[in-house]
Design a protein around this motif. Sequence first.
Motif: not given
Length: 463
Positions: A102-107, A115-118, A443-451
């Motif tokens: 399961l991919l995501g979600p991420s804020p 499609n399943p891509h972000p 990660a470069l912007w220290d933002r929440p990752r897609i879990v």
Amino acid sequence: MKEQSPAIDDFATWVPVLRLLRAAGAKRDAAPPARVSGRIGRHSWSLALQPRRPSQGRAARTAVQDVADAAQRVQSALAAAGVDDIAFTAQIAPAGKTTLRLLGPSPAAEPGLGNPHPGALILVEGAVPEPWRRLPEPVPGAVPAATADPELLARTLRERLPDAIGATEEEIAAAEARLGRTLPDELKALYRVTRARWEDLGDDPEAAQRECTAVGCELFALDDLYVADASSRHCRWGFAATAAVVTPPDAAVQGLVGSPGWIVFGDNGGGDRLAVDLTPGPRGHTGQVIMLDHEQNIGAELLADSLTDLVMHRSAEERDDRRGDQPPAVAWVNIAQLKSIEAAAHPGLEVLRIGVWEGAPLSLAPVIALPRLRTLTAYPGTLADPLEIAELTGLEFLELGPEEWRVLLDAGAVPRSLSAAAITVHGDQEPLPVVGLANELLALWDRPRIVQTVVEGDLGPMA
């Protein structure tokens, strides 16, 4: 006893969907697929379940219902978890053993489209594209149209709606306080005749239609007036970043996303909103009536030079809103439009979109020094040297293919000016590498990752 909602990370929740996908893939390819993927939201789904030849009759209805039932189980789990949308991919062994991810979600990631891509990655929290930040330009000479006549407007409406209940001065003052702005005289005159509340219409089934005919639109209640600023016009980053605000010198309406001077008071019956415009274009009138098309993300159309004209069914004065010889702020370079980057380059260029291209890969050198370039989208494989992007220091949105992003990431050359980014993926590409790439950018912007959540299970053998 109330039935417990299925859990989103329970393999049983996904079994109906996965079995349908496995069976559909086997019908297409004469063998069970090793991988299936898709996306399910609370009110929609994107699953590779379309048959090659459309079925008819009862069999078709049964197939559609099977998909709806399978998706509904996941949708119930999403609702219970407070999640709007989730993508997934699954590896299915021939005997049925399955690894579901399961991919995501991420804020920080918008859902992909179909499609399943972000979708777009929001690198700066709360950031919005430039057109959504644009405020109206002042037009010092703007005045109400000569046809604006609050007394005529009120008199005409009283004749047409003799039984209407008008708003009190206290109610009008409350609306102004809520909106944070003074209503124009014509709009106040209208609501002094009718405050347009449903409860005022009584048991007369034709009262609403009479009011609509009298005013020229489906009138909102005084309590439902709102300001159509940019925040009222939601748009995905990938679309919004490729738009541009353009107001020609002869325009009656400014080409904005929204304005603090657009006060919405009605609807045309098709979802398009009507507003009085207190921030008109260079050739417009204060208080003119404009329409915000619900299928457009930007701009508005002039309907009437005044609210009185709308009520009196008089059309707006025709204007020729020309851009003259000014080159476009948004340029497309592809096999069907501009044939070179040089042809797109000019000081006012804001958005460069490079699409399908059959020639040699293109250099970005002609646009490197342009002062207003803020958005670049490039179809995979169209750039001669992706590292040239590092010299575009004003970019706020960048959309590239996975290989181009890999080059920038490996070189430490991702522009730090970006507020959002997107990864262009074409075809049935495995989602996991794309999600991994997206997480590197976040990660470069220290933002929440897609879990990624791994769920193991067994579908059993094919029936």
